[in-house]
Scaffold this motif. Structure first.
Motif, PDB file in Angstrom:
ATOM      1  N   SER A 106       0.915  -1.018   0.015  1.00  0.00           N
ATOM      2  CA  SER A 106       0.120   0.136   0.156  1.00  0.00           C
ATOM      3  C   SER A 106       0.915   1.065   0.251  1.00  0.00           C
ATOM      4  CB  SER A 106      -0.872   0.003   1.337  1.00  0.00           C
ATOM      5  OG  SER A 106      -0.216   0.037   2.458  1.00  0.00           O
ATOM      6  N   ASN A 107       1.971   1.096   0.527  1.00  0.00           N
ATOM      7  CA  ASN A 107       3.000   2.243   0.929  1.00  0.00           C
ATOM      8  C   ASN A 107       3.739   2.639  -0.481  1.00  0.00           C
ATOM      9  OD1 ASN A 107       5.491   3.651   1.547  1.00  0.00           O
ATOM     10  ND2 ASN A 107       4.967   3.094   3.616  1.00  0.00           N
ATOM     11  N   GLU A 108       3.878   3.776  -0.918  1.00  0.00           N
ATOM     12  CA  GLU A 108       4.787   4.146  -1.871  1.00  0.00           C
ATOM     13  C   GLU A 108       6.336   3.705  -1.968  1.00  0.00           C
ATOM     14  OE1 GLU A 108       4.317   5.817  -5.425  1.00  0.00           O
ATOM     15  OE2 GLU A 108       2.576   5.668  -4.004  1.00  0.00           O
ATOM     16  N   THR A 109       6.667   3.714  -0.817  1.00  0.00           N
ATOM     17  CA  THR A 109       8.002   3.093  -0.791  1.00  0.00           C
ATOM     18  C   THR A 109       8.279   1.736  -1.299  1.00  0.00           C
ATOM     19  OG1 THR A 109       7.678   3.649   1.378  1.00  0.00           O
ATOM     20  CG2 THR A 109       9.773   3.968   0.841  1.00  0.00           C
ATOM     21  N   ARG A 110       7.231   0.973  -0.988  1.00  0.00           N
ATOM     22  CA  ARG A 110       7.445  -0.335  -1.162  1.00  0.00           C
ATOM     23  C   ARG A 110       6.983  -0.842  -2.700  1.00  0.00           C
ATOM     24  NH1 ARG A 110       5.234  -2.036   4.741  1.00  0.00           N
ATOM     25  NH2 ARG A 110       6.024  -0.337   5.510  1.00  0.00           N
ATOM     26  N   ARG A 111       6.444  -0.098  -3.263  1.00  0.00           N
ATOM     27  CA  ARG A 111       5.756  -0.553  -4.680  1.00  0.00           C
ATOM     28  C   ARG A 111       7.110  -0.997  -5.505  1.00  0.00           C
ATOM     29  NH1 ARG A 111       1.118   1.888  -7.391  1.00  0.00           N
ATOM     30  NH2 ARG A 111       0.093   2.660  -5.539  1.00  0.00           N
ATOM     31  N   GLY A 112       6.835  -2.158  -6.432  1.00  0.00           N
ATOM     32  CA  GLY A 112       7.775  -2.694  -7.282  1.00  0.00           C
ATOM     33  C   GLY A 112       8.561  -3.550  -6.537  1.00  0.00           C
ATOM     34  N   GLY A 113       8.300  -3.920  -5.295  1.00  0.00           N
ATOM     35  CA  GLY A 113       9.369  -4.898  -4.609  1.00  0.00           C
ATOM     36  C   GLY A 113       8.621  -6.140  -4.142  1.00  0.00           C
ATOM     37  N   PRO A 114       9.213  -6.961  -3.589  1.00  0.00           N
ATOM     38  CA  PRO A 114       8.526  -8.026  -3.081  1.00  0.00           C
ATOM     39  C   PRO A 114       7.303  -7.938  -1.968  1.00  0.00           C
ATOM     40  CG  PRO A 114      10.796  -7.952  -1.961  1.00  0.00           C
ATOM     41  CD  PRO A 114      10.349  -6.707  -2.847  1.00  0.00           C
ATOM     42  N   TRP A 115       6.362  -8.696  -2.133  1.00  0.00           N
ATOM     43  CA  TRP A 115       5.369  -8.593  -1.238  1.00  0.00           C
ATOM     44  C   TRP A 115       4.561  -9.772  -1.106  1.00  0.00           C
ATOM     45  CZ3 TRP A 115       0.329  -9.328  -3.539  1.00  0.00           C
ATOM     46  CH2 TRP A 115       0.405  -9.047  -5.094  1.00  0.00           C
ATOM     47  N   PRO A 116       4.139 -10.371   0.127  1.00  0.00           N
ATOM     48  CA  PRO A 116       3.405 -11.474   0.493  1.00  0.00           C
ATOM     49  C   PRO A 116       2.135 -11.869  -0.353  1.00  0.00           C
ATOM     50  CG  PRO A 116       2.971 -10.190   2.271  1.00  0.00           C
ATOM     51  CD  PRO A 116       4.024  -9.325   1.152  1.00  0.00           C
ATOM     52  N   SER A 117       2.235 -13.026  -0.991  1.00  0.00           N
ATOM     53  CA  SER A 117       0.648 -13.566  -1.432  1.00  0.00           C
ATOM     54  C   SER A 117       0.945 -15.191  -1.400  1.00  0.00           C
ATOM     55  CB  SER A 117       0.743 -13.343  -2.958  1.00  0.00           C
ATOM     56  OG  SER A 117       1.643 -13.699  -3.724  1.00  0.00           O
ATOM     57  N   PRO A 118       0.002 -15.923  -1.801  1.00  0.00           N
ATOM     58  CA  PRO A 118      -0.056 -17.220  -1.664  1.00  0.00           C
ATOM     59  C   PRO A 118       1.106 -17.674  -2.722  1.00  0.00           C
ATOM     60  CG  PRO A 118      -2.239 -16.693  -1.420  1.00  0.00           C
ATOM     61  CD  PRO A 118      -1.433 -15.432  -1.649  1.00  0.00           C
ATOM     62  N   ARG A 119       1.240 -16.995  -3.809  1.00  0.00           N
ATOM     63  CA  ARG A 119       2.017 -17.323  -4.637  1.00  0.00           C
ATOM     64  C   ARG A 119       3.516 -17.167  -4.174  1.00  0.00           C
ATOM     65  NH1 ARG A 119       1.196 -15.601 -10.193  1.00  0.00           N
ATOM     66  NH2 ARG A 119       0.856 -13.630  -8.957  1.00  0.00           N
ATOM     67  N   SER A 120       4.071 -16.001  -3.696  1.00  0.00           N
ATOM     68  CA  SER A 120       5.286 -16.002  -3.197  1.00  0.00           C
ATOM     69  C   SER A 120       5.667 -16.583  -1.928  1.00  0.00           C
ATOM     70  CB  SER A 120       5.473 -14.394  -2.873  1.00  0.00           C
ATOM     71  OG  SER A 120       4.522 -13.602  -2.026  1.00  0.00           O
ATOM     72  N   TRP A 121       4.526 -17.044  -1.129  1.00  0.00           N
ATOM     73  CA  TRP A 121       4.736 -17.873  -0.029  1.00  0.00           C
ATOM     74  C   TRP A 121       5.113 -19.400  -0.544  1.00  0.00           C
ATOM     75  CZ3 TRP A 121       6.347 -16.717   4.407  1.00  0.00           C
ATOM     76  CH2 TRP A 121       5.681 -15.460   5.051  1.00  0.00           C
ATOM     77  N   GLU A 122       4.394 -19.909  -1.615  1.00  0.00           N
ATOM     78  CA  GLU A 122       4.952 -21.025  -2.160  1.00  0.00           C
ATOM     79  C   GLU A 122       6.431 -21.070  -2.661  1.00  0.00           C
ATOM     80  OE1 GLU A 122       2.944 -22.242  -5.492  1.00  0.00           O
ATOM     81  OE2 GLU A 122       3.232 -24.472  -5.281  1.00  0.00           O
ATOM     82  N   MET A 123       6.485 -19.674  -3.210  1.00  0.00           N
ATOM     83  CA  MET A 123       8.136 -19.676  -3.643  1.00  0.00           C
ATOM     84  C   MET A 123       9.058 -19.817  -2.425  1.00  0.00           C
ATOM     85  SD  MET A 123       7.436 -16.767  -6.587  1.00  0.00           S
ATOM     86  CE  MET A 123       9.105 -15.919  -6.464  1.00  0.00           C
ATOM     87  N   THR A 124       8.728 -19.122  -1.351  1.00  0.00           N
ATOM     88  CA  THR A 124       9.407 -19.198  -0.088  1.00  0.00           C
ATOM     89  C   THR A 124       9.515 -20.507   0.201  1.00  0.00           C
ATOM     90  OG1 THR A 124       8.402 -17.073   0.499  1.00  0.00           O
ATOM     91  CG2 THR A 124       9.595 -18.262   2.138  1.00  0.00           C
ATOM     92  N   LEU A 125       8.548 -21.325   0.315  1.00  0.00           N
ATOM     93  CA  LEU A 125       8.484 -22.771   0.575  1.00  0.00           C
ATOM     94  C   LEU A 125       9.485 -23.456  -0.073  1.00  0.00           C
ATOM     95  CD1 LEU A 125       5.373 -24.671   1.518  1.00  0.00           C
ATOM     96  CD2 LEU A 125       7.265 -25.886   0.546  1.00  0.00           C
ATOM     97  N   PHE A 126       9.463 -23.288  -1.514  1.00  0.00           N
ATOM     98  CA  PHE A 126      10.493 -23.976  -2.390  1.00  0.00           C
ATOM     99  C   PHE A 126      12.000 -23.599  -1.840  1.00  0.00           C
ATOM    100  CE2 PHE A 126       8.599 -25.499  -6.477  1.00  0.00           C
ATOM    101  CZ  PHE A 126       7.442 -25.743  -5.985  1.00  0.00           C
ATOM    102  N   LEU A 127      12.024 -22.252  -1.734  1.00  0.00           N
ATOM    103  CA  LEU A 127      13.752 -21.709  -1.295  1.00  0.00           C
ATOM    104  C   LEU A 127      13.987 -22.375  -0.077  1.00  0.00           C
ATOM    105  CD1 LEU A 127      13.045 -18.125  -2.619  1.00  0.00           C
ATOM    106  CD2 LEU A 127      14.441 -19.820  -3.499  1.00  0.00           C
ATOM    107  N   ILE A 128      13.386 -22.398   0.895  1.00  0.00           N
ATOM    108  CA  ILE A 128      13.675 -22.975   2.237  1.00  0.00           C
ATOM    109  C   ILE A 128      14.118 -24.188   2.093  1.00  0.00           C
ATOM    110  CG2 ILE A 128      13.111 -23.456   4.640  1.00  0.00           C
ATOM    111  CD1 ILE A 128      11.091 -20.952   4.623  1.00  0.00           C
ATOM    112  N   ALA A 129      13.426 -25.043   1.348  1.00  0.00           N
ATOM    113  CA  ALA A 129      13.821 -26.594   1.054  1.00  0.00           C
ATOM    114  C   ALA A 129      15.001 -26.561   0.327  1.00  0.00           C
ATOM    115  CB  ALA A 129      12.451 -27.169   0.381  1.00  0.00           C
ATOM    116  N   PHE A 130      15.148 -25.768  -0.690  1.00  0.00           N
ATOM    117  CA  PHE A 130      16.541 -26.006  -1.398  1.00  0.00           C
ATOM    118  C   PHE A 130      17.652 -25.331  -0.629  1.00  0.00           C
ATOM    119  CE2 PHE A 130      16.313 -27.233  -5.890  1.00  0.00           C
ATOM    120  CZ  PHE A 130      15.176 -27.371  -6.375  1.00  0.00           C
ATOM    121  N   ALA A 131      17.302 -24.400   0.267  1.00  0.00           N
ATOM    122  CA  ALA A 131      18.520 -23.920   1.122  1.00  0.00           C
ATOM    123  C   ALA A 131      18.889 -24.742   2.106  1.00  0.00           C
ATOM    124  CB  ALA A 131      18.075 -22.499   1.646  1.00  0.00           C
ATOM    125  N   THR A 132      17.901 -25.331   2.524  1.00  0.00           N
ATOM    126  CA  THR A 132      18.085 -26.440   3.669  1.00  0.00           C
ATOM    127  C   THR A 132      18.915 -27.841   3.155  1.00  0.00           C
ATOM    128  OG1 THR A 132      15.883 -25.880   4.718  1.00  0.00           O
ATOM    129  CG2 THR A 132      16.963 -27.824   5.818  1.00  0.00           C
TER     130      THR A 132
END
Lengths: 415, 394
Positions: free
Chosen positions: B223-249
């Motif tokens: 919502s904030n002008e500063t955070r536009r165009g950057g990463p934000w949480p959504s079910p899609r990005s959380w799924e990506m996070t899940l993938f990344l944690i698994a790979f990093a682990t």
């Protein structure tokens, strides 16, 4: 556990930790950070100091001669340097302004101390003897280290502070007695962020009794405010370049390359510079300096996105909007007015003017009524923040509280 | 002369930026590198392509037209009958023919909105015109931050949400040493086959554990002008996070690398919350500690140690039994012997209030006498400070 009685000059751990316990009780929101510090006994530190890896170096002699009350204050002071990232900010300032040498780092340490000390003590914590405060340097309280750094030089009045040394955690310069990045018990960058995040979360969770300086820190710890010029620029740029305004692709006219590829429909880039209307709130509540800087900024952005100056119009507006000026006369636009504002008049006038604008940029302090319906163009609001929110500005209607800008506008806070 | 100047050697050096990039590419997630012009993004990509043995295709997004990504309509003999096919550009045809490769979309943020919209389909559906990119193709994009992109457009939130955002910065030491003739050679993370099931389980527990207690974090548009165009949480990005944690682990990567990846996928705030809850997941389980206080190993770091002790006391409160109460005291004594005494004060005070009438005080409690003195001393300090304040106020 060694105590003072064990050996002369040994570190009095009980005194040190009693002080930490008191500090954590007096400032519960800092407890996580205080406990995350790893104490290292060191005879080469003048008092207490921290490094950027969250180790806290303690001089046994200093602990011995300082009352527990004051020691608690020193704990809070040292951990504040780390939470407020003074070492990182010090490095950045040194790079930006070309500051080198131990003298400049000492100034950074003093400026950082000023930032911390103006609201660190009192309310259960005793101010340690010799703590530098902005007042003792003749500076106003409540500013940031970067601002203080501009305002004083080393001289007779800072001589009493020359012994002061809070370690590389305060100013970014490594000391000989520090253990360095490879030493034991340091916190990694990620762990440091995690601790700072926990503290920030704790502060935003309990608003009532935290000092204003800490609240501001908690809000900005992980989202440092961006310069409004960049934000306003990005908003205006995005508005002027969106579909329906300005340059984008269309199949309206054949591309120059079409001749070489018969049978293929190529798009062509056709440029239609956007028309920008700047509506300026000239009510008494907005200062000329604020308006001047914001207007210059919008003009510069309009030029940068390729708007011709004659496509940018300026529209001073208080309770009514009378005249529309093209920007080519930008230097001589009389920003008259005063009293109340009604930006609805400004919007109506801007939309009625000759060629309809693609973007309306409004510069205001928000003490106004807004149009009910979304106008047929993009809207960017540059908002001058006002402290007295909630207080009525309308003499005829003392209960009236101005609305916040509507959600169809992109809002950038200026200043 | 030119040959001499270009002659340089390499040395192994850990590089968390490159490790994060490699992991994201390995997890087949589109990566967006943010960095000032000239910072070495392209050089890093070249190194990564060489290390992964993938041919590199660079496409400067800002100089292309939307049709380069969505395909050019080619009018045939009978459009009504056969339709108008969308012809893909040559680089896409070559990429598909090769079957594998690294597609580098440079200068994404300076591409006009219509080009970005066309790229959306390329990044999301992996389609260019009528062509489908084969699974062996990985996508990395680069963009200049808003402050340095003088005439840049910003990324639209839907496009931003599909990328893992990595901030690309230069390391002063590396640059100086590199220009002197020795560039770093990053060691690339390797996935350990035997760790895979455990890593997936860990990643699922981490993400679900956090989202179960913080439903507000699942979807939050910037919502904030500063955070536009950057990463934000959504079910899609959380799924990506899940993938990344698994790979990093599975790759045994450090928390620093994981921090870059997670914060670059769901944003700083939610990312830090996830990392904080990972820290808590690493802490020893209170029940295990209570079962065998004699061999308990408590964390070194004070704040974590206090969190463990609080957890132990909390476990006793939930199921108060004499044996568990005694075990908790034994743990507190152990904590006192191995670390700072002030951490023990609060848990000890709370534990004392949990005593039932028929429970005898264990003998070990004698050893906590020092803690009581410490606590009393702090109380006196508080009283004295209050007195000083009252005097000053008068």
């Amino acid at each position: 556990m060694p105590t003072a009685e064990d050996a002369p000059g040994a570190l009095d751990m009980d005194k040190l930790f009693a002080a930490r316990l008191h500090a954590a009780r007096a400032r519960p929101y800092l407890a996580t950070a205080l406990f995350a510090l790893h104490t290292v006994e060191s005879r080469r530190v003048p008092t207490m100091a921290v490094d950027r890896h969250w180790r806290c170096y303690v001089s046994p002699v200093f602990v011995d001669r300082t009352p527990v009350e004051e020691l608690a204050g020193v704990w809070v002071h040292e951990v504040s340097h780390l939470l407020r990232d003074h070492h990182g900010r010090g490095d950045r300032v040194a790079r930006e302004r070309g500051l080198t040498g131990p003298g400049e780092r000492l100034r950074m340490n003093i400026a950082a101390d000023c930032e911390i000390n103006d609201d660190a003590f009192g309310d259960g914590l005793v101010r340690p003897e010799g703590a530098v405060e902005p007042g003792s340097l003749g500076l106003p309280a409540g500013e940031l280290m970067e601002d203080y750094l501009r305002q004083f030089r080393l001289g007779p009045h800072t001589e009493s502070a020359a012994w002061l040394d809070c370690g590389s955690g305060a100013d970014g310069m490594e000391r000989g007695w520090e253990l360095g990045p490879d030493g034991a018990h340091g916190l990694s960058a990620q762990e440091r962020d995690a601790v700072r995040f926990r503290v920030a979360q704790g502060i935003t969770g309990r608003q009532e009794d935290t000092p204003k300086g800490w609240k501001r820190w908690a809000e900005e710890a992980f989202h440092p405010p961006q310069p409004w010029r960049e934000l306003l620029g990005a908003a205006v740029r995005a508005a002027t370049s969106g579909s329906g305004a300005g340059q984008d692709y269309s199949y309206g006219r054949p591309s120059r390359r079409s001749a070489g590829l018969p049978g293929v429909v190529l798009p062509s880039l056709r440029r239609r510079p956007s028309r920008v209307s700047v509506v300026i709130d000239t009510s008494g509540s907005v200062s000329d300096a604020e308006l001047g800087s914001a207007l210059l900024e919008v003009a510069a952005i309009a030029r940068a996105v390729g708007g011709r100056r004659d496509l940018v119009t300026v529209l001073p507006c208080d309770a009514a909007a009378r005249i529309v000026y093209p920007l080519c006369r930008g230097e001589g636009i009389p920003l008259m007015g005063g009293g109340g504002t009604d930006l609805r008049a400004g919007f109506a006038r801007a939309l009625r003017t000759g060629a309809r604008p693609d973007v309306i940029v409004v510069l205001t302090d928000g003490q106004t009524r807004w149009p009910q319906a979304r106008p047929a163009c993009r809207t960017v609001v540059g908002l001058f923040p006002r402290q007295h929110a909630g207080r009525s500005w309308d003499e005829g209607d003392p209960d009236y509280v101005p609305d916040s800008p509507p959600d169809w506008a992109r809002v950038v806070t200026i200043g | 002369m030119l040959t001499l100047l270009r002659d340089s050697t390499t040395e192994p050096r850990p590089d968390i930026q490159l490790e994060a990039l490699t992991l994201a590419v390995a997890a087949d997630l589109p990566v967006l590198l943010w960095g000032e012009p000239g910072i070495g993004k392209t050089a890093a990509l070249t190194q990564l392509a060489a290390a992964l043995d993938l041919p590199l295709t660079t496409v400067i997004a800002s100089v292309h037209e939307p049709s380069d990504f969505s395909g050019l309509p080619v009018v045939g003999d009978d459009p009504a009958e056969q339709g108008v096919p969308m012809a893909p550009p040559d680089w896409a045809v070559r990429l598909v023919r090769a079957g594998r490769g690294l597609l580098f979309l440079d200068e994404l943020s300076t591409a006009p909105p219509a080009v970005q919209a066309a790229l959306l389909r390329l990044v999301l559906e992996r389609r260019i015109g009528a062509l489908q990119l084969p699974p062996g193709v990985r996508i990395v994009a680069a963009a200049n931050p808003r402050s340095s992109a003088a005439d840049g457009w910003e990324l639209s939130p839907p496009l931003a949400n599909r990328f893992v955002h990595l901030q690309w910065t230069h390391d002063h030491e590396v640059v100086v040493r590199g220009l002197g003739g020795t560039w770093p050679l990053a060691t690339l993370p390797q996935l350990a086959a035997e760790k895979l099931p455990g890593a997936v389980d860990f990643a699922r527990r981490a993400v679900c554990g956090l989202l179960a207690v913080r439903p507000g974090l699942v979807h939050r548009l910037p919502s904030n002008e500063t955070r536009r165009g950057g990463p934000w949480p959504s079910p899609r990005s959380w799924e990506m996070t899940l993938f990344l944690i698994a790979f990093a682990t599975a790759a045994g990567s450090s928390r620093e690398v994981l921090s870059l990846l997670v914060r670059g996928t769901v944003g700083d705030g939610p990312g830090l919350e996830l990392l904080a809850s990972l820290d808590r997941m690493d802490l020893p389980d209170p029940e295990t500690l209570l079962a065998d206080p004699g061999s308990a190993v408590l964390p070194e770091r004070g704040d974590l140690r206090q969190a463990v002790l609080d957890g132990v006391v909390d476990a006793v409160r939930k199921r108060p039994e004499k044996a568990r109460w005694d075990a908790a005291w034994a743990l507190l004594v152990r904590a006192l012997e191995t670390g700072a005494p002030d951490l023990v004060v609060v848990p000890a005070t709370t534990l004392a209030t949990l005593r039932r009438e028929d429970w005898d005080v264990p003998a070990t409690i004698e050893q906590l006498a020092g803690v009581v003195t410490l606590s009393r001393r702090a109380d006196q300090v508080a009283a004295r400070s209050a007195a000083v304040a009252a005097k000053a106020g008068r």
